[in-house]
Design a protein around this motif. Structure first.
Motif: not given
Length: 132
Positions: A61-79
């Motif tokens: 079987a082939e293993l297919l890995a889809d990368p998921v980038p890390g993302r964050a949100r700032c609590a004070p400014c919502a950026h």
């Protein structure tokens, strides 16, 4: 090398799903979401997966890995921003600490393609494993 334990867990979950599905004769591919912050080395995981599949329903079987980038949100400014590697959890806009890590820790099976007695390479449509 925790990639081997991850590979074994994936194989076990796919085998359980194949058993529940019934007449599965072979697994052709397994697709995973792998977050960049999950601490997984994709090449090592692929190598371990190939070794661990030997002699199982998943052999070849082939293993297919889809990368998921890390993302964050700032609590004070919502950026929101890409945290990158090594992760930067300080808001680039206001300098505040990240309130929420939105993505990047994923490690889940999203699809499996197998062959059964009726239909070659029938894909599953729902995840069979949850986030670790």
């Amino acid at each position: 090398m925790h990639e081997m334990s991850i590979a074994l867990a994936v194989i076990g979950q796919v085998e359980e799903a194949a058993e529940r599905a019934g007449d599965v004769t072979a697994v052709r591919s397994v697709r995973l979401e792998v977050g960049e912050l999950a601490g997984v080395v994709p090449d090592s995981l692929s190598f371990c997966f190939e070794l661990a599949c030997a002699g199982t329903l998943l052999e070849g079987a082939e293993l297919l890995a889809d990368p998921v980038p890390g993302r964050a949100r700032c609590a004070p400014c919502a950026h929101e921003w890409a945290v990158g590697m090594p992760p930067s959890l300080t808001c680039p806009r206001c300098g505040g600490a990240a309130g929420d890590l939105l993505s990047g820790r994923e490690l889940r099976i999203t699809a499996v393609h197998w062959e059964d007695g009726a239909t070659p390479a029938a894909p599953t449509r729902e995840p069979i494993a949850e986030e670790r």
